[in-house]
Every structure is written in structure tokens, then in C-alpha cells.
Design a protein around this motif. Structure first.
Motif, PDB file in Angstrom:
ATOM      1  N   LEU A   1     -10.999   3.434   0.848  1.00 10.01           N
ATOM      2  CA  LEU A   1     -10.200   2.926  -0.270  1.00 10.01           C
ATOM      3  C   LEU A   1     -11.091   2.382  -1.380  1.00 10.01           C
ATOM      4  O   LEU A   1     -12.070   1.694  -1.123  1.00 10.01           O
ATOM      5  N   SER A   2     -10.714   2.653  -2.625  1.00 14.67           N
ATOM      6  CA  SER A   2     -11.464   2.124  -3.759  1.00 14.67           C
ATOM      7  C   SER A   2     -10.909   0.781  -4.233  1.00 14.67           C
ATOM      8  O   SER A   2     -11.507   0.125  -5.083  1.00 14.67           O
ATOM      9  N   ALA A   3      -9.758   0.396  -3.694  1.00 16.96           N
ATOM     10  CA  ALA A   3      -9.127  -0.881  -4.049  1.00 16.96           C
ATOM     11  C   ALA A   3      -8.300  -1.359  -2.866  1.00 16.96           C
ATOM     12  O   ALA A   3      -7.997  -0.586  -1.946  1.00 16.96           O
ATOM     13  N   ALA A   4      -7.939  -2.614  -2.883  1.00 17.87           N
ATOM     14  CA  ALA A   4      -7.099  -3.170  -1.818  1.00 17.87           C
ATOM     15  C   ALA A   4      -5.807  -2.357  -1.715  1.00 17.87           C
ATOM     16  O   ALA A   4      -5.289  -1.895  -2.733  1.00 17.87           O
ATOM     17  N   PRO A   5      -5.276  -2.200  -0.509  1.00 22.49           N
ATOM     18  CA  PRO A   5      -4.059  -1.398  -0.328  1.00 22.49           C
ATOM     19  C   PRO A   5      -2.776  -2.173  -0.635  1.00 22.49           C
ATOM     20  O   PRO A   5      -1.689  -1.779  -0.210  1.00 22.49           O
ATOM     21  N   PHE A   6      -2.915  -3.259  -1.354  1.00 23.26           N
ATOM     22  CA  PHE A   6      -1.768  -4.067  -1.757  1.00 23.26           C
ATOM     23  C   PHE A   6      -2.076  -4.671  -3.121  1.00 23.26           C
ATOM     24  O   PHE A   6      -3.227  -4.691  -3.576  1.00 23.26           O
TER      25      PHE A   6
END
Length: 144
Positions: A53-58
């Protein structure tokens, strides 16, 4: 009053990482669980899924609240993964220490101690230590 302040957030994410790495080194995230407080939606991810993931999943933007116990540890995982830090943070460790400073805490000031203090169920300290040793051993890890 606090509930009124929480109403301004569209989402409230409760999150916890487990991670390895020598003290003072970059965190090596092993897994993460995050639950959205109002909907109960839960996200469970393992190291390879987190690294993909390139960013938080939330949501970590201005309309979301990130809640953790000892948030600086979670931030170490965010930084290790290259994620942007949450805009709004509630660190329950800080709140617990503010409430209990000067109080004898028979189960300590960590998350397990706080849960016991408030009469909530928690794993035993020996179970937590066993999991910590498994993580520090470097894997491989499985969901079961």
C-alpha cells in the motif's frame, strides 16, 4: 462535551500495529488491525499486504480521527511504510497517564494495564510476551 467534539469526524479509526526491529531502528510492521468506531468495519493486514500500500487503508484526512494507544509507535509504522501521518490523533496512552499519574498501577501503564484498570478483558501479560517474542524472532507468521 467530548461526544459533541467527536461528532465533527466522519470516521473514527481505532488502530494497532505489531512490529519488530531493534530498539532505535526503523519499525518493521508485521500486522495491523484497524476498526472504524461507528460502523465496526475492520481491516486486518499482514506485512506483505501493508508494504503493497502507498497510503493507509483508511481515511487519515481532516474529517477523520485516528485513535491509538501510544500513537508514536503506530507513527513509526506509518513512516516505515511511507504513509502520510493522520491529521487528527487521539493517543489513549497520554489520556490514561494523565488520568493515573501518581496512582499505583498493579498491571502497568501499557495497554493491557489500562484495560485491566477499566475492568475490560485482555490477554495475559505472558500471552503478550509470547506474541512479542514470536514477532522479534522474525517470522514467518500466519493468520492462525
Amino acid at each position: 462535551m467530548i461526544c459533541d467534539e467527536l461528532d465533527r469526524f466522519k470516521e473514527i479509526w481505532l488502530a494497532d500495529f505489531e512490529f519488530g526491529g531493534a530498539e532505535g531502528n526503523i519499525h518493521q510492521p508485521v500486522c495491523m488491525v484497524a476498526t472504524e468506531y461507528t460502523t465496526g468495519k475492520t481491516i486486518e493486514l499482514w506485512h506483505e499486504e501493508l508494504r503493497a500500500l502507498s497510503a493507509a487503508p483508511f481515511n487519515t484526512g481532516p474529517d477523520s480521527l485516528f485513535v491509538a494507544y501510544y500513537a508514536s509507535a503506530e507513527f513509526g509504522c506509518f513512516l516505515s511504510l511511507g504513509w502520510v501521518l493522520p491529521k487528527n490523533v487521539l493517543d489513549l496512552y497520554v489520556e490514561f497517564r494523565n488520568l493515573t499519574n501518581g496512582t499505583e498501577l498493579p498491571c502497568g501503564k501499557g495497554l493491557l494495564g489500562a484495560l485491566v484498570f477499566f475492568g475490560e478483558s485482555a490477554m495475559t501479560i505472558s500471552e503478550k510476551d509470547e506474541m512479542r517474542q514470536l514477532i522479534l524472532a522474525g517470522g514467518p507468521w500466519t493468520r492462525s
